[in-house]
Motif scaffolding. Structure first.
Motif, PDB file in Angstrom:
ATOM      1  N   GLN A 193      16.285   3.193  56.545  1.00 47.20           N
ATOM      2  CA  GLN A 193      17.437   2.671  55.819  1.00 47.20           C
ATOM      3  C   GLN A 193      17.467   1.143  55.868  1.00 47.20           C
ATOM      4  O   GLN A 193      17.758   0.489  54.865  1.00 47.20           O
ATOM      5  CB  GLN A 193      18.741   3.249  56.378  1.00 47.20           C
ATOM      6  CG  GLN A 193      19.961   2.847  55.599  1.00 47.20           C
ATOM      7  CD  GLN A 193      19.918   3.306  54.159  1.00 47.20           C
ATOM      8  OE1 GLN A 193      19.414   4.375  53.842  1.00 47.20           O
ATOM      9  NE2 GLN A 193      20.441   2.488  53.269  1.00 47.20           N
ATOM     10  N   GLN A 194      17.136   0.559  57.011  1.00 41.83           N
ATOM     11  CA  GLN A 194      17.091  -0.899  57.114  1.00 41.83           C
ATOM     12  C   GLN A 194      16.016  -1.477  56.189  1.00 41.83           C
ATOM     13  O   GLN A 194      16.231  -2.509  55.559  1.00 41.83           O
ATOM     14  CB  GLN A 194      16.819  -1.316  58.554  1.00 41.83           C
ATOM     15  CG  GLN A 194      17.978  -1.087  59.491  1.00 41.83           C
ATOM     16  CD  GLN A 194      17.633  -1.385  60.935  1.00 41.83           C
ATOM     17  OE1 GLN A 194      16.468  -1.529  61.294  1.00 41.83           O
ATOM     18  NE2 GLN A 194      18.662  -1.465  61.779  1.00 41.83           N
ATOM     19  N   LEU A 195      14.871  -0.819  56.112  1.00 38.51           N
ATOM     20  CA  LEU A 195      13.800  -1.290  55.230  1.00 38.51           C
ATOM     21  C   LEU A 195      14.221  -1.208  53.764  1.00 38.51           C
ATOM     22  O   LEU A 195      13.877  -2.086  52.969  1.00 38.51           O
ATOM     23  CB  LEU A 195      12.523  -0.482  55.471  1.00 38.51           C
ATOM     24  CG  LEU A 195      11.848  -0.721  56.820  1.00 38.51           C
ATOM     25  CD1 LEU A 195      10.744   0.312  57.060  1.00 38.51           C
ATOM     26  CD2 LEU A 195      11.282  -2.137  56.897  1.00 38.51           C
ATOM     27  N   VAL A 196      14.975  -0.182  53.409  1.00 42.83           N
ATOM     28  CA  VAL A 196      15.489  -0.070  52.041  1.00 42.83           C
ATOM     29  C   VAL A 196      16.482  -1.184  51.771  1.00 42.83           C
ATOM     30  O   VAL A 196      16.434  -1.841  50.723  1.00 42.83           O
ATOM     31  CB  VAL A 196      16.126   1.330  51.813  1.00 42.83           C
ATOM     32  CG1 VAL A 196      16.893   1.371  50.505  1.00 42.83           C
ATOM     33  CG2 VAL A 196      15.061   2.420  51.853  1.00 42.83           C
ATOM     34  N   GLU A 197      17.387  -1.433  52.721  1.00 38.16           N
ATOM     35  CA  GLU A 197      18.392  -2.493  52.549  1.00 38.16           C
ATOM     36  C   GLU A 197      17.757  -3.869  52.446  1.00 38.16           C
ATOM     37  O   GLU A 197      18.269  -4.733  51.732  1.00 38.16           O
ATOM     38  CB  GLU A 197      19.390  -2.457  53.705  1.00 38.16           C
ATOM     39  CG  GLU A 197      20.296  -1.248  53.689  1.00 38.16           C
ATOM     40  CD  GLU A 197      21.128  -1.085  54.943  1.00 38.16           C
ATOM     41  OE1 GLU A 197      21.027  -1.929  55.862  1.00 38.16           O
ATOM     42  OE2 GLU A 197      21.881  -0.096  55.010  1.00 38.16           O
ATOM     43  N   GLU A 198      16.645  -4.084  53.146  1.00 39.33           N
ATOM     44  CA  GLU A 198      15.937  -5.366  53.083  1.00 39.33           C
ATOM     45  C   GLU A 198      15.115  -5.496  51.811  1.00 39.33           C
ATOM     46  O   GLU A 198      14.592  -6.575  51.521  1.00 39.33           O
ATOM     47  CB  GLU A 198      15.005  -5.508  54.287  1.00 39.33           C
ATOM     48  CG  GLU A 198      15.719  -5.667  55.599  1.00 39.33           C
ATOM     49  CD  GLU A 198      14.769  -5.661  56.783  1.00 39.33           C
ATOM     50  OE1 GLU A 198      13.535  -5.595  56.582  1.00 39.33           O
ATOM     51  OE2 GLU A 198      15.262  -5.713  57.927  1.00 39.33           O
ATOM     52  N   GLY A 199      14.956  -4.418  51.059  1.00 39.61           N
ATOM     53  CA  GLY A 199      14.185  -4.460  49.828  1.00 39.61           C
ATOM     54  C   GLY A 199      12.690  -4.260  50.036  1.00 39.61           C
ATOM     55  O   GLY A 199      11.907  -4.447  49.109  1.00 39.61           O
ATOM     56  N   ARG A 200      12.274  -3.861  51.221  1.00 37.56           N
ATOM     57  CA  ARG A 200      10.858  -3.654  51.494  1.00 37.56           C
ATOM     58  C   ARG A 200      10.396  -2.275  51.044  1.00 37.56           C
ATOM     59  O   ARG A 200       9.211  -2.042  50.844  1.00 37.56           O
ATOM     60  CB  ARG A 200      10.580  -3.845  52.976  1.00 37.56           C
ATOM     61  CG  ARG A 200      10.856  -5.288  53.403  1.00 37.56           C
ATOM     62  CD  ARG A 200      10.675  -5.510  54.852  1.00 37.56           C
ATOM     63  NE  ARG A 200       9.266  -5.550  55.197  1.00 37.56           N
ATOM     64  CZ  ARG A 200       8.813  -5.638  56.436  1.00 37.56           C
ATOM     65  NH1 ARG A 200       9.660  -5.726  57.440  1.00 37.56           N
ATOM     66  NH2 ARG A 200       7.530  -5.663  56.670  1.00 37.56           N
ATOM     67  N   LEU A 201      11.343  -1.350  50.885  1.00 35.27           N
ATOM     68  CA  LEU A 201      11.080  -0.012  50.360  1.00 35.27           C
ATOM     69  C   LEU A 201      12.148   0.327  49.343  1.00 35.27           C
ATOM     70  O   LEU A 201      13.248  -0.216  49.387  1.00 35.27           O
ATOM     71  CB  LEU A 201      11.137   1.050  51.470  1.00 35.27           C
ATOM     72  CG  LEU A 201      10.063   1.067  52.526  1.00 35.27           C
ATOM     73  CD1 LEU A 201      10.378   2.155  53.552  1.00 35.27           C
ATOM     74  CD2 LEU A 201       8.695   1.315  51.922  1.00 35.27           C
ATOM     75  N   GLU A 202      11.810   1.230  48.441  1.00 27.54           N
ATOM     76  CA  GLU A 202      12.790   1.770  47.510  1.00 27.54           C
ATOM     77  C   GLU A 202      12.926   3.250  47.809  1.00 27.54           C
ATOM     78  O   GLU A 202      11.945   3.926  48.095  1.00 27.54           O
ATOM     79  CB  GLU A 202      12.335   1.567  46.068  1.00 27.54           C
ATOM     80  CG  GLU A 202      12.290   0.128  45.652  1.00 27.54           C
ATOM     81  CD  GLU A 202      11.799  -0.066  44.230  1.00 27.54           C
ATOM     82  OE1 GLU A 202      11.602   0.945  43.507  1.00 27.54           O
ATOM     83  OE2 GLU A 202      11.602  -1.210  43.834  1.00 27.54           O
ATOM     84  N   LYS A 203      14.149   3.736  47.729  1.00 27.04           N
ATOM     85  CA  LYS A 203      14.425   5.136  48.026  1.00 27.04           C
ATOM     86  C   LYS A 203      14.969   5.798  46.773  1.00 27.04           C
ATOM     87  O   LYS A 203      15.806   5.234  46.071  1.00 27.04           O
ATOM     88  CB  LYS A 203      15.429   5.243  49.166  1.00 27.04           C
ATOM     89  CG  LYS A 203      15.760   6.654  49.571  1.00 27.04           C
ATOM     90  CD  LYS A 203      16.742   6.663  50.731  1.00 27.04           C
ATOM     91  CE  LYS A 203      17.116   8.061  51.145  1.00 27.04           C
ATOM     92  NZ  LYS A 203      18.065   8.049  52.265  1.00 27.04           N
ATOM     93  N   SER A 204      14.486   6.996  46.523  1.00 25.22           N
ATOM     94  CA  SER A 204      14.930   7.774  45.380  1.00 25.22           C
ATOM     95  C   SER A 204      14.960   9.233  45.794  1.00 25.22           C
ATOM     96  O   SER A 204      14.449   9.592  46.851  1.00 25.22           O
ATOM     97  CB  SER A 204      13.957   7.552  44.217  1.00 25.22           C
ATOM     98  OG  SER A 204      14.388   8.262  43.086  1.00 25.22           O
ATOM     99  N   SER A 205      15.554  10.069  44.976  1.00 20.18           N
ATOM    100  CA  SER A 205      15.573  11.503  45.236  1.00 20.18           C
ATOM    101  C   SER A 205      14.891  12.224  44.087  1.00 20.18           C
ATOM    102  O   SER A 205      14.989  11.804  42.926  1.00 20.18           O
ATOM    103  CB  SER A 205      17.005  12.017  45.373  1.00 20.18           C
ATOM    104  OG  SER A 205      17.621  11.461  46.506  1.00 20.18           O
ATOM    105  N   MET A 206      14.225  13.303  44.423  1.00 20.03           N
ATOM    106  CA  MET A 206      13.568  14.099  43.391  1.00 20.03           C
ATOM    107  C   MET A 206      14.639  14.776  42.542  1.00 20.03           C
ATOM    108  O   MET A 206      15.667  15.196  43.049  1.00 20.03           O
ATOM    109  CB  MET A 206      12.656  15.135  44.036  1.00 20.03           C
ATOM    110  CG  MET A 206      11.539  14.509  44.847  1.00 20.03           C
ATOM    111  SD  MET A 206      10.524  15.725  45.696  1.00 20.03           S
ATOM    112  CE  MET A 206       9.480  16.234  44.344  1.00 20.03           C
TER     113      MET A 206
END
Length: 72
Positions: A47-60
């Motif tokens: 979650q921290q990596l997503v908030e920092e913009g280093r990862l993107e999270k999506s749902s199928m």
């Protein structure tokens, strides 16, 4: 769990994916088992990596509706 170590592991998992565009369903339980830590710590790190913009999270959009992670 160190966030940079988690990022490197997730990055290599995504890059080794044969899907186009490259993405990966990441099980926090399996990653926690590999590192000998709790899955809550892995989820928090992701979650921290997503908030920092280093990862993107999506749902199928089709079953089994897993969360997937992509590189920005």
């Amino acid at each position: 769990m160190e966030k940079e170590e988690l990022y490197q592991h997730v990055y290599s998992m995504i890059m080794s994916s044969s899907k186009k565009p490259k993405y990966m369903t990441i099980s926090s339980v399996k990653v926690a088992n590999l590192y000998g830590t709790k899955h809550e710590e892995v989820e928090k790190g992701l979650q921290q990596l997503v908030e920092e913009g280093r990862l993107e999270k999506s749902s199928m959009d089709k079953p089994p509706y897993h969360d997937i992670y992509l590189l920005p």
